[in-house]
Design a protein around this motif. Sequence first.
Motif, PDB file in Angstrom:
ATOM      1  N   VAL A  32      41.788  41.000  34.092  1.00 35.04           N
ATOM      2  CA  VAL A  32      42.723  40.111  34.785  1.00 35.04           C
ATOM      3  C   VAL A  32      42.172  39.711  36.149  1.00 35.04           C
ATOM      4  O   VAL A  32      42.190  38.532  36.525  1.00 35.04           O
ATOM      5  CB  VAL A  32      44.102  40.789  34.940  1.00 35.04           C
ATOM      6  N   VAL A  33      41.648  40.702  36.890  1.00 33.06           N
ATOM      7  CA  VAL A  33      41.125  40.424  38.230  1.00 33.06           C
ATOM      8  C   VAL A  33      39.939  39.471  38.155  1.00 33.06           C
ATOM      9  O   VAL A  33      39.839  38.509  38.932  1.00 33.06           O
ATOM     10  CB  VAL A  33      40.718  41.740  38.930  1.00 33.06           C
ATOM     11  N   ASN A  34      39.032  39.715  37.229  1.00 39.20           N
ATOM     12  CA  ASN A  34      37.849  38.846  37.106  1.00 39.20           C
ATOM     13  C   ASN A  34      38.212  37.424  36.684  1.00 39.20           C
ATOM     14  O   ASN A  34      37.480  36.477  36.980  1.00 39.20           O
ATOM     15  CB  ASN A  34      36.861  39.459  36.114  1.00 39.20           C
ATOM     16  N   SER A  35      39.345  37.285  36.008  1.00 39.59           N
ATOM     17  CA  SER A  35      39.790  35.956  35.591  1.00 39.59           C
ATOM     18  C   SER A  35      40.411  35.176  36.738  1.00 39.59           C
ATOM     19  O   SER A  35      40.214  33.965  36.866  1.00 39.59           O
ATOM     20  CB  SER A  35      40.813  36.075  34.451  1.00 39.59           C
ATOM     21  N   HIS A  36      41.161  35.869  37.596  1.00 35.48           N
ATOM     22  CA  HIS A  36      41.935  35.191  38.632  1.00 35.48           C
ATOM     23  C   HIS A  36      41.355  35.345  40.043  1.00 35.48           C
ATOM     24  O   HIS A  36      41.617  34.501  40.895  1.00 35.48           O
ATOM     25  CB  HIS A  36      43.380  35.703  38.613  1.00 35.48           C
ATOM     26  N   ALA A  37      40.588  36.409  40.273  1.00 34.36           N
ATOM     27  CA  ALA A  37      40.012  36.615  41.608  1.00 34.36           C
ATOM     28  C   ALA A  37      38.648  37.278  41.469  1.00 34.36           C
ATOM     29  O   ALA A  37      38.482  38.458  41.806  1.00 34.36           O
ATOM     30  CB  ALA A  37      40.947  37.470  42.465  1.00 34.36           C
ATOM     31  N   PRO A  38      37.661  36.546  40.940  1.00 31.77           N
ATOM     32  CA  PRO A  38      36.317  37.120  40.731  1.00 31.77           C
ATOM     33  C   PRO A  38      35.756  37.732  42.008  1.00 31.77           C
ATOM     34  O   PRO A  38      35.846  37.145  43.083  1.00 31.77           O
ATOM     35  CB  PRO A  38      35.490  35.904  40.290  1.00 31.77           C
ATOM     36  N   GLY A  39      35.209  38.938  41.870  1.00 30.01           N
ATOM     37  CA  GLY A  39      34.611  39.610  43.019  1.00 30.01           C
ATOM     38  C   GLY A  39      35.581  40.444  43.820  1.00 30.01           C
ATOM     39  O   GLY A  39      35.171  41.177  44.729  1.00 30.01           O
ATOM     40  N   LYS A  40      36.875  40.329  43.519  1.00 32.33           N
ATOM     41  CA  LYS A  40      37.884  41.096  44.249  1.00 32.33           C
ATOM     42  C   LYS A  40      37.738  42.573  43.923  1.00 32.33           C
ATOM     43  O   LYS A  40      37.608  42.965  42.768  1.00 32.33           O
ATOM     44  CB  LYS A  40      39.281  40.628  43.846  1.00 32.33           C
ATOM     45  N   LYS A  41      37.757  43.423  44.961  1.00 28.96           N
ATOM     46  CA  LYS A  41      37.632  44.856  44.763  1.00 28.96           C
ATOM     47  C   LYS A  41      38.920  45.421  44.172  1.00 28.96           C
ATOM     48  O   LYS A  41      40.022  45.009  44.536  1.00 28.96           O
ATOM     49  CB  LYS A  41      37.321  45.561  46.088  1.00 28.96           C
ATOM     50  N   VAL A  42      38.768  46.383  43.285  1.00 26.70           N
ATOM     51  CA  VAL A  42      39.914  47.048  42.674  1.00 26.70           C
ATOM     52  C   VAL A  42      39.915  48.513  43.082  1.00 26.70           C
ATOM     53  O   VAL A  42      38.893  49.195  42.971  1.00 26.70           O
ATOM     54  CB  VAL A  42      39.863  46.945  41.134  1.00 26.70           C
ATOM     55  N   TRP A  43      41.039  48.979  43.583  1.00 30.59           N
ATOM     56  CA  TRP A  43      41.217  50.388  43.910  1.00 30.59           C
ATOM     57  C   TRP A  43      42.160  51.008  42.896  1.00 30.59           C
ATOM     58  O   TRP A  43      43.013  50.325  42.325  1.00 30.59           O
ATOM     59  CB  TRP A  43      41.801  50.569  45.306  1.00 30.59           C
ATOM     60  N   LEU A  44      42.007  52.306  42.684  1.00 30.84           N
ATOM     61  CA  LEU A  44      42.899  53.030  41.791  1.00 30.84           C
ATOM     62  C   LEU A  44      43.851  53.852  42.647  1.00 30.84           C
ATOM     63  O   LEU A  44      43.436  54.771  43.357  1.00 30.84           O
ATOM     64  CB  LEU A  44      42.089  53.942  40.857  1.00 30.84           C
TER      65      LEU A  44
END
Length: 256
Positions: A32-44
């Motif tokens: 989902v992140v790569n589709s809508h905000a490529p390069g955005k960092k994801v934290w858990l």
Amino acid sequence: YYMDSRVTKVEDFLKTRLLDTLTEQITKVLKVVNSHAPGKKVWLGGVGPAWAGGTNNLSDTYAAGFLWMNTLGMAAMQGIDVVLRHSFFDYGYTHLVDQHFNPLPDYWFSLVFKRLVGPRVLAVRVAGLQRKPRPGRVIRDKLRIYAHCTSFHNHNYVRGSITIYIINLHRSRKKIKLAGTLRNKTVHQYLLQPYGTDGLHARSVQLNGEKLLMVDNETFPELKPQTLRAGKTIAMPPMTIGFYVIRNINAYACRR
């Protein structure tokens, strides 16, 4: 990060299907992140054994460490830089210390992890684990092996050292022989096992046979490794977690 009510006893923490749930969740989020905000960092975030809340306080046990260590290893492999533990000390079932502020098993796992494991992830290739699944069946490994560059903040090890951490979910001892450039290198073992007679229910941990206890309110115990001679096969006792530092290997990826 959500787990359902499948954890009703400590043995449930040995279920590979439970451990693999995180991988599936991360994959969905990253897509989902790569589709809508490529390069955005994801934290858990929100991580903690809250799924065991209200069920015999299972998150206080040694067994919960399998899920916690697998969470850290799997998150790192999938490119997640930050994992936030749900809480340190609270009224619920997710804390890392008891009511007297004595560290619980997940605290000790986290401490050893921070001391030995750096942020740079290395690929692991394991011979002998790959099996062909029968039609309609998924093979899930009960031996989880992760590798990182050793933490640069640990001055006991020079840059270029590698830390391998292993989760053995089998009910039998497993032997791991290092190969290739890792062969015939001195290894420091940090083997974490339950302390006492409670087994997986234990709320205390031993490191290489010695119970881990705070020296005083502010002082951690010395985390003493056991030296394995060069070329010695690593023997993982059943249902345990171990960290293994390959010293002075001068790995190119870990020198920079």
